[in-house]
Design an enzyme around this catalytic site. Sequence first.
Site: not given
Length: 238
Positions: A8, A131
């Site tokens: 990330d 998500d």
Amino acid sequence: MDILPAIDIRNGRAVRLSQGERGRETVYHGDPVQLAEQFVAEGAQWIHVVDLDRAFGDGDNRETIARVAERVGQRVRLEISGGIRSLETLQEVIALPVSRFVLGTAIVTNPAFVPEAVALAGGERLAAGLDARDGKLAIRGWVDSTDTPIEEAARRVLEGGIRTIIYTDVKRDGMMTGPDLEGAVRLMVLGARVIASGGVATLDDLRRIRAAGLSGAIVGRAIYEGRFSVREAVASVA
């Protein structure tokens, strides 16, 4: 089953967030390119790369991601995620040596985007990042919640021609409390290839994901904090 170690990227560095919150950031490596090389050396066959700045809408790491792709894209399959919300953005990255691109927010905000993206890149080169927060879809880097049930979003994606779904329970992400297998399996039953993300803490978690019939697992903090290595993760589901 695929193991996808995660990189990330925020402000050019490899970080991990807790529950997707910008204020709960831990920097783990200053150079994502070196980190990708390390993962390849440890036997990774996939790497999941996220542009957090683009996901949050306050910048981008396109140059860093391009360097990662140019350095390791011929030796490992890359999956790129974060802020791909328009055909223009997809067009920017589609020429990189990347195996799969993850669409998220635009699945909800622009219903025409999925079939347009499939026409441009092909369904096999795309995945949907779904998500969930309390069973509802979270968007824009998990900053905003919606009233859309996660299963409804999954059906929309499948109807649009995307077969791979990356499912994350936001409350588990970065917390190492175990993955939400029940939620992931509900999407698999709809006909999706589901990759579980969020909460993986042990090799037994990975084995449970494999036993549930899921297609893969994205792993971040557990690797960075030494719970197990990429090599051990890959071996545990071989």
